[in-house]
Write a protein that holds these residues in place. Structure first.
Motif: not given
Length: 94
Positions: A9-18, A34-38, A83-88, A90-93
């Protein structure tokens, strides 16, 4: 042999804005968020201050970010892409 189970499932803790840097166009501009690499872009949008004749707003070719291209009529305008990015892992900081 099964591997480690993945996300189901996707929840808000796995999405971040750039947000991309603000770009001034006259007569054209391109803004890339651009999202983080990966990580993978899920959606995007843009902020436009001024008037343009034509705008393209879409995921980039590798789904690693969001690109906006605007073409105006010779009058300066301001463009910023988000951009709204999905965080695979390692975690986005932030």
């Amino acid at each position: 042999d099964q591997g480690v189970p993945g996300l189901n499932q996707i929840n808000s803790s796995q999405i971040y804005k750039v947000a991309a840097n603000t770009t001034v166009g006259n007569p054209a501009a391109q803004s890339d968020a651009l999202c983080d690499i990966g990580d993978t872009v899920i959606s995007g949008s843009y902020f436009l201050s001024g008037s343009v004749n034509f705008i393209i707003d879409a995921a980039n070719e590798n789904n690693t970010g969001w690109t906006t291209i605007a073409i105006g009529s010779g009058v300066p305008f301001v463009l910023e892409t988000i951009a709204q990015c999905f965080d695979n892992p390692p975690a986005h900081i932030p």
